[in-house]
Design an enzyme around this catalytic site. Structure first.
Site, PDB file in Angstrom:
ATOM      1  N   HIS A  79      -9.188   6.316  21.567  1.00 36.56           N
ATOM      2  CA  HIS A  79      -8.560   5.005  21.533  1.00 36.56           C
ATOM      3  C   HIS A  79      -8.035   4.661  22.920  1.00 36.56           C
ATOM      4  O   HIS A  79      -7.571   5.553  23.643  1.00 36.56           O
ATOM      5  CB  HIS A  79      -7.393   4.997  20.528  1.00 36.56           C
ATOM      6  CG  HIS A  79      -7.027   3.619  20.120  1.00 36.56           C
ATOM      7  ND1 HIS A  79      -6.190   2.840  20.872  1.00 36.56           N
ATOM      8  CD2 HIS A  79      -7.425   2.867  19.071  1.00 36.56           C
ATOM      9  CE1 HIS A  79      -6.075   1.667  20.291  1.00 36.56           C
ATOM     10  NE2 HIS A  79      -6.817   1.653  19.196  1.00 36.56           N
ATOM     11  N   ASP A  94     -10.940   3.654  12.376  1.00 40.87           N
ATOM     12  CA  ASP A  94     -12.298   3.467  11.859  1.00 40.87           C
ATOM     13  C   ASP A  94     -12.894   4.751  11.285  1.00 40.87           C
ATOM     14  O   ASP A  94     -13.833   4.697  10.499  1.00 40.87           O
ATOM     15  CB  ASP A  94     -13.217   2.940  12.967  1.00 40.87           C
ATOM     16  CG  ASP A  94     -12.775   1.572  13.424  1.00 40.87           C
ATOM     17  OD1 ASP A  94     -12.572   0.715  12.557  1.00 40.87           O
ATOM     18  OD2 ASP A  94     -12.594   1.378  14.634  1.00 40.87           O
ATOM     19  N   HIS A 132     -15.377  -1.615  19.244  1.00 37.50           N
ATOM     20  CA  HIS A 132     -14.177  -2.219  18.617  1.00 37.50           C
ATOM     21  C   HIS A 132     -14.394  -2.168  17.103  1.00 37.50           C
ATOM     22  O   HIS A 132     -14.579  -1.089  16.545  1.00 37.50           O
ATOM     23  CB  HIS A 132     -14.018  -3.627  19.186  1.00 37.50           C
ATOM     24  CG  HIS A 132     -12.746  -4.338  18.840  1.00 37.50           C
ATOM     25  ND1 HIS A 132     -11.662  -3.721  18.286  1.00 37.50           N
ATOM     26  CD2 HIS A 132     -12.385  -5.652  18.972  1.00 37.50           C
ATOM     27  CE1 HIS A 132     -10.693  -4.613  18.102  1.00 37.50           C
ATOM     28  NE2 HIS A 132     -11.106  -5.791  18.506  1.00 37.50           N
TER      29      HIS A 132
HETATM   30  N1  COA Z   1     -16.732  10.398  21.985  1.00 37.33           N
HETATM   31  C1  COA Z   1     -17.072  11.041  23.101  1.00 37.33           C
HETATM   32  N2  COA Z   1     -16.430  10.878  24.275  1.00 37.33           N
HETATM   33  C2  COA Z   1     -15.408  10.011  24.290  1.00 37.33           C
HETATM   34  C3  COA Z   1     -15.004   9.292  23.153  1.00 37.33           C
HETATM   35  C4  COA Z   1     -15.712   9.509  21.968  1.00 37.33           C
HETATM   36  N3  COA Z   1     -15.398   8.854  20.852  1.00 37.33           N
HETATM   37  N4  COA Z   1     -13.968   8.485  23.483  1.00 37.33           N
HETATM   38  C5  COA Z   1     -13.738   8.689  24.780  1.00 37.33           C
HETATM   39  N5  COA Z   1     -14.603   9.612  25.275  1.00 37.33           N
HETATM   40  C6  COA Z   1     -14.683  10.110  26.642  1.00 37.33           C
HETATM   41  C7  COA Z   1     -15.465   9.116  27.516  1.00 37.33           C
HETATM   42  O1  COA Z   1     -16.831   9.366  27.491  1.00 37.33           O
HETATM   43  C8  COA Z   1     -14.838   9.338  28.867  1.00 37.33           C
HETATM   44  O2  COA Z   1     -15.377  10.497  29.414  1.00 37.33           O
HETATM   45  P1  COA Z   1     -15.565  10.651  31.009  1.00 37.33           P
HETATM   46  O3  COA Z   1     -14.177  10.562  31.571  1.00 37.33           O
HETATM   47  O4  COA Z   1     -16.195  11.991  31.136  1.00 37.33           O
HETATM   48  O5  COA Z   1     -16.448   9.521  31.412  1.00 37.33           O
HETATM   49  C9  COA Z   1     -13.376   9.628  28.528  1.00 37.33           C
HETATM   50  O6  COA Z   1     -13.377  10.136  27.201  1.00 37.33           O
HETATM   51  C10 COA Z   1     -12.539   8.359  28.571  1.00 37.33           C
HETATM   52  O7  COA Z   1     -13.240   7.399  27.814  1.00 37.33           O
HETATM   53  P2  COA Z   1     -13.009   5.837  27.908  1.00 37.33           P
HETATM   54  O8  COA Z   1     -14.017   5.178  27.072  1.00 37.33           O
HETATM   55  O9  COA Z   1     -12.851   5.387  29.316  1.00 37.33           O
HETATM   56  O10 COA Z   1     -11.585   5.844  27.287  1.00 37.33           O
HETATM   57  P3  COA Z   1     -10.855   4.737  26.620  1.00 37.33           P
HETATM   58  O11 COA Z   1      -9.588   5.361  26.222  1.00 37.33           O
HETATM   59  O12 COA Z   1     -10.756   3.535  27.412  1.00 37.33           O
HETATM   60  O13 COA Z   1     -11.828   4.433  25.363  1.00 37.33           O
HETATM   61  C11 COA Z   1     -12.684   3.812  23.326  1.00 37.33           C
HETATM   62  C12 COA Z   1     -11.430   3.987  24.181  1.00 37.33           C
HETATM   63  C13 COA Z   1     -12.221   3.350  21.958  1.00 37.33           C
HETATM   64  C14 COA Z   1     -13.574   2.733  23.951  1.00 37.33           C
HETATM   65  C15 COA Z   1     -13.468   5.132  23.240  1.00 37.33           C
HETATM   66  O14 COA Z   1     -12.634   6.162  22.801  1.00 37.33           O
HETATM   67  C16 COA Z   1     -14.674   5.012  22.340  1.00 37.33           C
HETATM   68  O15 COA Z   1     -15.711   4.509  22.765  1.00 37.33           O
HETATM   69  N6  COA Z   1     -14.564   5.466  21.050  1.00 37.33           N
HETATM   70  C17 COA Z   1     -15.667   5.357  20.124  1.00 37.33           C
HETATM   71  C18 COA Z   1     -15.732   3.958  19.541  1.00 37.33           C
HETATM   72  C19 COA Z   1     -14.616   3.686  18.574  1.00 37.33           C
HETATM   73  O16 COA Z   1     -14.319   4.474  17.696  1.00 37.33           O
HETATM   74  N7  COA Z   1     -14.030   2.492  18.716  1.00 37.33           N
HETATM   75  C20 COA Z   1     -12.963   2.035  17.848  1.00 37.33           C
HETATM   76  C21 COA Z   1     -11.677   1.966  18.581  1.00 37.33           C
HETATM   77  S1  COA Z   1     -10.350   1.560  17.487  1.00 37.33           S
END
Ligand code: COA
Length: 395
Positions: free
Chosen positions: A262, A319, A223
């Site tokens: 996201h 971010d 987050h």
């Molecule tokens: N880098 C690498 N892989 C990523 C990724 C990233 N930044 N974001 C998502 N993925 C991949 C996941 O590993 C997952 O792969 P899989 O299906 O093979 O397991 C897939 O994409 C879905 O990821 P998931 O985390 O379930 O998706 P989400 O949409 O719920 O996740 C976040 C959202 C923000 C948690 C995720 O994108 C993330 O961890 N980003 C990095 C942290 C970040 O920048 N956070 C700030 C958010 S404003």
């Protein structure tokens, strides 16, 4: 009430409350605060005006904005016991931990804490918007052996934060850029920290209790903690010749590329587009284009890698570019997430007020989701219980 069973989804796609505060169209990349697009607010508004909008459902006229800004300025002075407590903290404490632990101190410093009227909560919101930046700046100075500085109320909220942090009067252009950053991060529907705030005050806990929970939720690297992790990544990659190879190896090893992806946006986060341009402009102004150039290289490499892996919807979030912007403003890496809180406090307070006084009459008084029990029923400590389905199977 019909029970919606959603297991292990982190409540994605499940509406849990009505809100009039903000709206995201994740497919189109649209973010709206109370009917205003984020691009328009970033161009024409100021952080206090946007905070007023979030709290009150309308933009203030000139007199109201002046009064609101004056109330913020008058609320900045903290009780001495707060800085005394800071002086006793270990200097290496994480700033987000210090911030989270200080929110109850702000409650203790509020003579009208027990006023649970709507007006009383608006007043608390103004105190929090005024005081969170003071806490962040004061902790930074105290941990470096310096004295906290009194506010300069002739400066904007953003400008005063930079003054109280660095002890030098900020460049007006940089103060305005920070003001825009504060607008961009001020609210974002039911993100993890806002939901934490709302969940806590749904128990009728006071605003400070909700905000302390919000700070804790924001600290996590998935987050608000992501901006600091992006900057650490950029610093690590400064000498890297093969960015594409590095990105590939990170993903192969199951690590996330910070600042990308996201839970709601399936296209470019509109805030990231504004921050990308700001990073480019600031880099040129300050002669530090390397951070923007490096960010672009990582973005391109990551987008190509995600494309190759069939994950086309993972794009930069707010971010990704706020990291280089804050770094160029002289914000230390471990203050980047607290700076997020300096802005998001406006949205948290708006949501807390909506949770406490919103007009959705039919909403339940308290969040209480269900979980699916997948543990043992018996065999532990003589537990004799068996659920009906198991009983039938035994018979
Ligand atoms: N880098 C690498 N892989 C990523 C990724 C990233 N930044 N974001 C998502 N993925 C991949 C996941 O590993 C997952 O792969 P899989 O299906 O093979 O397991 C897939 O994409 C879905 O990821 P998931 O985390 O379930 O998706 P989400 O949409 O719920 O996740 C976040 C959202 C923000 C948690 C995720 O994108 C993330 O961890 N980003 C990095 C942290 C970040 O920048 N956070 C700030 C958010 S404003």
């Amino acid at each position: 009430m019909e029970i919606v069973r959603v297991k292990n989804t982190g409540l994605r796609g499940v509406p849990v409350a009505d809100t009039k505060i903000s709206f995201i169209d994740g497919e189109e990349g649209v973010l709206i605060y109370r009917g205003y697009r984020i691009e328009d607010l970033a161009e024409r508004s100021t952080f206090p005006e946007t905070a007023y909008l979030l709290l009150n459902d309308n933009l203030p006229d000139k007199d109201r904005l002046q009064a609101f800004s004056r109330q913020i300025a008058e609320s900045r002075h903290l009780g001495d016991f707060i800085f005394d407590s800071f002086r006793r903290w270990p200097k290496l404490s994480f700033p987000m931990d210090v911030l989270q632990a200080s929110v109850p101190l702000l409650a203790a410093d509020d003579p009208a804490l027990a006023d649970e009227t709507r007006e009383g909560n608006l007043r608390k919101a103004i105190r929090l918007i005024a005081r969170i930046p003071v806490l962040v700046a004061a902790w930074h100075r105290i941990r470096n052996g310096l004295e906290p500085l009194s506010a300069d109320n002739s400066l904007s909220c953003a400008g005063n934060f930079l003054w109280q942090l660095h002890g030098t009067k900020p460049d007006p252009g940089i103060a305005r850029d920070l003001d825009i950053c504060l607008i961009l991060h001020a609210d974002h529907t039911f993100n993890a920290s806002t939901f934490a705030c709302r969940e806590v005050v749904s128990t009728r806990a006071h605003m400070y209790a909700g905000v302390a929970a919000g700070v804790g939720a924001l600290s996590g690297s998935l987050h608000g903690g992501a901006n600091a992790r992006v900057m650490q990544m950029l610093m690590k990659l400064e000498q890297e010749k093969d960015i594409a190879g590095w990105v590939r190896r990170e993903i192969d090893q199951g690590r996330k590329i910070m600042g990308m992806g996201h839970a709601v946006y399936k296209t470019m986060d509109p805030r990231a587009a504004i921050l990308r341009e700001m990073s480019r402009r600031l880099g040129e102004k300050l002669g530090q284009t390397k951070w923007y150039d490096l960010s672009i290289q990582v973005e391109q490499a990551a987008l190509e890698e995600f494309q190759r892996r069939g994950k086309k919807t993972i794009k930069p979030n707010c971010d990704f570019y706020s990291a280089s912007v804050y770094h160029m403003m002289g914000i230390p890496v471990d203050l980047m997430t607290p700076l997020f809180a300096v802005s998001r406090i406006a949205g948290w307070c708006a949501h807390i007020i909506e949770e406490k006084f919103g007009d959705a009459q039919e909403k339940p008084a308290l969040y209480r989701p269900e979980s699916e029990y997948v543990g043992h029923y018996c065999g532990k400590m003589g537990c004799m219980y068996l659920p009906p389905e198991e009983r039938k199977r035994e018979e």
